[in-house]
Motif scaffolding. Structure first.
Motif, mmCIF file in Angstrom:
data_model
loop_
_atom_site.group_PDB
_atom_site.id
_atom_site.type_symbol
_atom_site.label_atom_id
_atom_site.label_comp_id
_atom_site.label_asym_id
_atom_site.label_seq_id
_atom_site.Cartn_x
_atom_site.Cartn_y
_atom_site.Cartn_z
ATOM 1 N N MET A 129 -11.800 -31.219 -97.334
ATOM 2 C CA MET A 129 -12.858 -31.720 -96.451
ATOM 3 C C MET A 129 -13.753 -30.579 -95.946
ATOM 4 N N SER A 130 -13.152 -29.451 -95.583
ATOM 5 C CA SER A 130 -13.954 -28.343 -95.071
ATOM 6 C C SER A 130 -14.777 -27.710 -96.189
ATOM 7 N N GLU A 131 -14.221 -27.680 -97.385
ATOM 8 C CA GLU A 131 -14.942 -27.148 -98.544
ATOM 9 C C GLU A 131 -16.231 -27.924 -98.791
ATOM 10 N N ASP A 132 -16.176 -29.231 -98.595
ATOM 11 C CA ASP A 132 -17.355 -30.074 -98.797
ATOM 12 C C ASP A 132 -18.480 -29.706 -97.842
ATOM 13 N N THR A 133 -18.166 -29.032 -96.742
ATOM 14 C CA THR A 133 -19.181 -28.604 -95.790
ATOM 15 C C THR A 133 -19.468 -27.100 -95.902
ATOM 16 N N TRP A 138 -9.863 -24.012 -91.069
ATOM 17 C CA TRP A 138 -9.735 -25.094 -90.090
ATOM 18 C C TRP A 138 -8.352 -25.000 -89.475
ATOM 19 N N GLY A 139 -8.044 -25.847 -88.479
ATOM 20 C CA GLY A 139 -6.736 -25.757 -87.864
ATOM 21 C C GLY A 139 -6.356 -26.964 -87.037
ATOM 22 N N VAL A 140 -5.165 -26.874 -86.452
ATOM 23 C CA VAL A 140 -4.634 -27.904 -85.566
ATOM 24 C C VAL A 140 -4.318 -27.262 -84.228
ATOM 25 N N TYR A 141 -4.232 -28.096 -83.205
ATOM 26 C CA TYR A 141 -3.896 -27.585 -81.883
ATOM 27 C C TYR A 141 -2.886 -28.513 -81.229
#
Length: 152
Positions: A129-133, A138-141
């Motif tokens: 998903m991040s590659e598409d942008t 990216w990460g989690v919290y």
């Protein structure tokens, strides 16, 4: 789709036991390769403390960054080479949840939250998903907030 070569970047400050008992345990339970795990601390003193608390083979490297959460978060992506896939986690993650929706996207009351089956699949999906942008990290919290757990 093959899993991207990535690293796990974890900022931590004065919480080696929390990191050991929470996030590192979660990563171990999901069978994330310890050689992917990079821990970022504020100074040499913190590094020595973490080395004394964390099991040797539970991470690849402890890196001295810059003091302050804002500074360390800005430091982490610049530590790695341009284009490196980076998955960020906080040091106090004790579980990773996913939302199973009831089929009614307008009513979240009946959604179910369950333990994530595969962290590797989630990481892969996140990078796709991040590659598409045009992004490679990216990460989690550690906030369990069902409001943010939308079925999209």
């Amino acid at each position: 789709m093959p899993l991207k070569e990535y690293v796990v970047a974890i900022p931590s400050y004065k919480r080696p036991e929390t990191l050991r008992d929470r996030t590192l345990k979660v990563l171990q339970n999901y069978r994330i390769d310890p050689n992917k795990i990079h821990i970022f601390v504020a100074d040499q003193e913190q590094k020595k403390i973490y080395e004394g608390v964390l099991p040797n083979k539970s991470y690849k490297k402890i890196i001295i960054g810059e003091p302050g959460i804002k500074n360390i978060r800005n430091f982490m992506p610049n530590y790695f080479p341009e284009g490196q896939y980076i998955f960020y986690m906080d040091d106090d993650i004790y579980s990773v949840q996913e939302t199973i929706n009831n089929g009614d996207l307008t009513n979240r009351k009946h959604n179910k939250h369950v333990k994530l089956k595969s962290l590797k699949d989630l990481i892969n999906k996140g990078f796709k998903m991040s590659e598409d942008t045009g992004l490679t990290n990216w990460g989690v919290y550690p906030v369990y907030n069902p409001f943010f757990m939308k079925p999209t």
